[in-house]
Design a protein around this motif. Structure first.
Motif, PDB file in Angstrom:
ATOM      1  N   ALA A  62       0.898  -1.097  -0.112  1.00 53.83           N
ATOM      2  CA  ALA A  62       0.014  -0.026  -0.074  1.00 53.83           C
ATOM      3  C   ALA A  62       0.873   1.157   0.128  1.00 53.83           C
ATOM      4  O   ALA A  62       1.903   1.302   0.605  1.00 53.83           O
ATOM      5  N   GLU A  63       0.420   2.330  -0.431  1.00 54.16           N
ATOM      6  CA  GLU A  63       0.920   3.662  -0.678  1.00 54.16           C
ATOM      7  C   GLU A  63      -0.515   4.417   0.000  1.00 54.16           C
ATOM      8  O   GLU A  63      -1.609   4.359  -0.850  1.00 54.16           O
ATOM      9  N   VAL A  64      -0.224   5.111   1.097  1.00 52.92           N
ATOM     10  CA  VAL A  64      -1.233   5.923   1.828  1.00 52.92           C
ATOM     11  C   VAL A  64      -0.915   7.356   1.868  1.00 52.92           C
ATOM     12  O   VAL A  64       0.036   7.819   2.194  1.00 52.92           O
ATOM     13  N   THR A  65      -1.813   8.130   1.438  1.00 58.70           N
ATOM     14  CA  THR A  65      -1.819   9.684   1.652  1.00 58.70           C
ATOM     15  C   THR A  65      -2.875  10.023   2.790  1.00 58.70           C
ATOM     16  O   THR A  65      -4.129   9.797   2.512  1.00 58.70           O
ATOM     17  N   LEU A  66      -2.540  10.692   3.589  1.00 60.76           N
ATOM     18  CA  LEU A  66      -3.264  11.246   4.717  1.00 60.76           C
ATOM     19  C   LEU A  66      -3.683  12.757   4.603  1.00 60.76           C
ATOM     20  O   LEU A  66      -2.637  13.375   4.068  1.00 60.76           O
ATOM     21  N   TYR A  67      -4.807  12.976   4.418  1.00 53.97           N
ATOM     22  CA  TYR A  67      -5.313  14.503   4.229  1.00 53.97           C
ATOM     23  C   TYR A  67      -5.590  14.777   5.587  1.00 53.97           C
ATOM     24  O   TYR A  67      -6.660  14.406   6.203  1.00 53.97           O
ATOM     25  N   LEU A  68      -4.723  16.038   6.259  1.00 54.96           N
ATOM     26  CA  LEU A  68      -5.129  16.107   7.737  1.00 54.96           C
ATOM     27  C   LEU A  68      -5.396  17.656   7.678  1.00 54.96           C
ATOM     28  O   LEU A  68      -4.806  18.464   6.936  1.00 54.96           O
ATOM     29  N   ASP A  69      -6.167  17.832   8.835  1.00 54.62           N
ATOM     30  CA  ASP A  69      -6.371  19.445   9.199  1.00 54.62           C
ATOM     31  C   ASP A  69      -4.932  19.724   9.794  1.00 54.62           C
ATOM     32  O   ASP A  69      -3.983  19.206  10.164  1.00 54.62           O
ATOM     33  N   ILE A  99      -5.704  19.060   4.315  1.00 53.70           N
ATOM     34  CA  ILE A  99      -7.248  18.565   4.080  1.00 53.70           C
ATOM     35  C   ILE A  99      -7.725  19.114   2.880  1.00 53.70           C
ATOM     36  O   ILE A  99      -8.624  18.662   2.103  1.00 53.70           O
ATOM     37  N   GLU A 100      -7.309  20.409   2.629  1.00 55.02           N
ATOM     38  CA  GLU A 100      -7.965  21.261   1.707  1.00 55.02           C
ATOM     39  C   GLU A 100      -7.609  20.393   0.035  1.00 55.02           C
ATOM     40  O   GLU A 100      -8.082  20.849  -0.810  1.00 55.02           O
ATOM     41  N   GLN A 101      -6.606  19.508   0.273  1.00 53.53           N
ATOM     42  CA  GLN A 101      -6.118  19.132  -1.185  1.00 53.53           C
ATOM     43  C   GLN A 101      -6.859  17.478  -1.373  1.00 53.53           C
ATOM     44  O   GLN A 101      -6.472  16.819  -2.259  1.00 53.53           O
ATOM     45  N   ARG A 102      -7.997  17.222  -0.362  1.00 56.95           N
ATOM     46  CA  ARG A 102      -8.516  15.936  -0.527  1.00 56.95           C
ATOM     47  C   ARG A 102      -9.087  15.955  -1.737  1.00 56.95           C
ATOM     48  O   ARG A 102      -9.845  16.727  -2.179  1.00 56.95           O
ATOM     49  N   PRO A 103      -9.092  14.515  -2.443  1.00 57.76           N
ATOM     50  CA  PRO A 103      -9.523  14.442  -3.569  1.00 57.76           C
ATOM     51  C   PRO A 103     -11.143  13.871  -3.482  1.00 57.76           C
ATOM     52  O   PRO A 103     -11.275  13.526  -2.035  1.00 57.76           O
ATOM     53  N   ASP A 104     -11.656  13.850  -4.261  1.00 60.15           N
ATOM     54  CA  ASP A 104     -13.196  13.176  -4.189  1.00 60.15           C
ATOM     55  C   ASP A 104     -13.163  11.561  -3.746  1.00 60.15           C
ATOM     56  O   ASP A 104     -14.197  11.404  -3.107  1.00 60.15           O
ATOM     57  N   GLU A 114     -11.973  12.938  13.553  1.00 64.31           N
ATOM     58  CA  GLU A 114     -12.063  14.386  12.830  1.00 64.31           C
ATOM     59  C   GLU A 114     -10.876  15.089  12.141  1.00 64.31           C
ATOM     60  O   GLU A 114      -9.815  14.878  12.894  1.00 64.31           O
ATOM     61  N   GLY A 115     -10.862  15.486  11.201  1.00 63.51           N
ATOM     62  CA  GLY A 115      -9.810  16.142  10.467  1.00 63.51           C
ATOM     63  C   GLY A 115      -8.687  15.295   9.760  1.00 63.51           C
ATOM     64  O   GLY A 115      -7.803  15.548   9.254  1.00 63.51           O
ATOM     65  N   LEU A 116      -9.044  14.075   9.424  1.00 60.56           N
ATOM     66  CA  LEU A 116      -8.460  13.096   8.727  1.00 60.56           C
ATOM     67  C   LEU A 116      -9.324  12.071   7.790  1.00 60.56           C
ATOM     68  O   LEU A 116     -10.347  11.602   8.174  1.00 60.56           O
ATOM     69  N   ALA A 117      -8.598  12.169   6.452  1.00 58.25           N
ATOM     70  CA  ALA A 117      -9.428  11.493   5.394  1.00 58.25           C
ATOM     71  C   ALA A 117      -8.004  10.726   4.637  1.00 58.25           C
ATOM     72  O   ALA A 117      -6.959  11.291   4.892  1.00 58.25           O
ATOM     73  N   LEU A 118      -8.402   9.703   4.097  1.00 57.02           N
ATOM     74  CA  LEU A 118      -7.240   9.261   3.659  1.00 57.02           C
ATOM     75  C   LEU A 118      -7.468   8.401   2.183  1.00 57.02           C
ATOM     76  O   LEU A 118      -8.732   8.304   1.725  1.00 57.02           O
ATOM     77  N   THR A 119      -6.533   8.326   1.297  1.00 55.28           N
ATOM     78  CA  THR A 119      -6.397   7.378   0.150  1.00 55.28           C
ATOM     79  C   THR A 119      -5.625   6.236   0.132  1.00 55.28           C
ATOM     80  O   THR A 119      -4.397   6.572   0.815  1.00 55.28           O
ATOM     81  N   VAL A 120      -5.645   5.126  -0.415  1.00 57.45           N
ATOM     82  CA  VAL A 120      -4.807   3.867  -0.274  1.00 57.45           C
ATOM     83  C   VAL A 120      -4.849   3.413  -1.768  1.00 57.45           C
ATOM     84  O   VAL A 120      -5.742   3.331  -2.370  1.00 57.45           O
ATOM     85  N   GLN A 121      -3.633   3.315  -2.133  1.00 58.06           N
ATOM     86  CA  GLN A 121      -3.492   2.604  -3.553  1.00 58.06           C
ATOM     87  C   GLN A 121      -2.291   1.619  -3.507  1.00 58.06           C
ATOM     88  O   GLN A 121      -1.557   1.424  -2.735  1.00 58.06           O
ATOM     89  N   ARG A 122      -2.781   0.550  -4.402  1.00 59.60           N
ATOM     90  CA  ARG A 122      -1.685  -0.451  -4.537  1.00 59.60           C
ATOM     91  C   ARG A 122      -0.299   0.094  -5.277  1.00 59.60           C
ATOM     92  O   ARG A 122      -0.294   0.785  -6.437  1.00 59.60           O
ATOM     93  N   SER A 123       0.922  -0.191  -4.678  1.00 53.69           N
ATOM     94  CA  SER A 123       1.909   0.385  -5.268  1.00 53.69           C
ATOM     95  C   SER A 123       2.359  -0.368  -6.472  1.00 53.69           C
ATOM     96  O   SER A 123       2.101  -1.672  -6.561  1.00 53.69           O
ATOM     97  N   GLU A 124       2.829   0.405  -7.368  1.00 47.88           N
ATOM     98  CA  GLU A 124       3.265  -0.370  -8.587  1.00 47.88           C
ATOM     99  C   GLU A 124       4.606  -0.676  -8.802  1.00 47.88           C
ATOM    100  O   GLU A 124       5.076  -1.033  -9.730  1.00 47.88           O
ATOM    101  N   HIS A 125       5.621  -0.350  -7.757  1.00 44.59           N
ATOM    102  CA  HIS A 125       6.914  -0.378  -7.595  1.00 44.59           C
ATOM    103  C   HIS A 125       7.313  -2.078  -7.306  1.00 44.59           C
ATOM    104  O   HIS A 125       6.541  -2.670  -6.687  1.00 44.59           O
TER     105      HIS A 125
END
Length: 104
Positions: free
Chosen positions: A5-12, A40-45, A53-64
């Motif tokens: 996994a590659e995780v991006t945390l969108y935080l306040d 958090i303002e960069q959070r994608p749809d 509160e103040g935390l969203a995330l995306t997870v994707q499978r690494s291609e490496h």
């Protein structure tokens, strides 16, 4: 597995100021191959809301490719002629000064 996994945390700002000190070590705490922090303002749809509160995330499978020593999936695997199947961190730990970690 979590190392795929590659995780991006969108935080306040409050959460970000607490976690940004971990820098590149965040991936070791999360047991993922990559972990990034963004505002958090960069959070994608497609970001997932969490119970925190103040935390969203995306997870994707690494291609490496996977390092045969530490199992992390990183972009520099194959770029070290003397050790073509391991990552730069592992090369440093085997043939160099070794890594320095502060938190994890």
């Amino acid at each position: 597995g979590s190392l795929e996994a590659e995780v991006t945390l969108y935080l306040d700002h409050k959460l970000s100021s607490s976690l940004v000190v971990l820098a590149s070590e965040l991936r070791f705490i999360m047991i993922t191959s990559k972990a990034k922090i963004k505002a958090i303002e960069q959070r994608p749809d497609n970001a997932i809301d969490t119970e925190i509160e103040g935390l969203a995330l995306t997870v994707q499978r690494s291609e490496h490719k996977k390092c045969i020593r530490c199992w992390h999936r990183l972009e520099d695997i194959g770029s070290h002629p003397e050790h073509p199947e391991i990552c730069g961190r592992c090369v440093s730990n085997i043939d160099g000064e070794g890594e320095t970690r502060l938190y994890a």
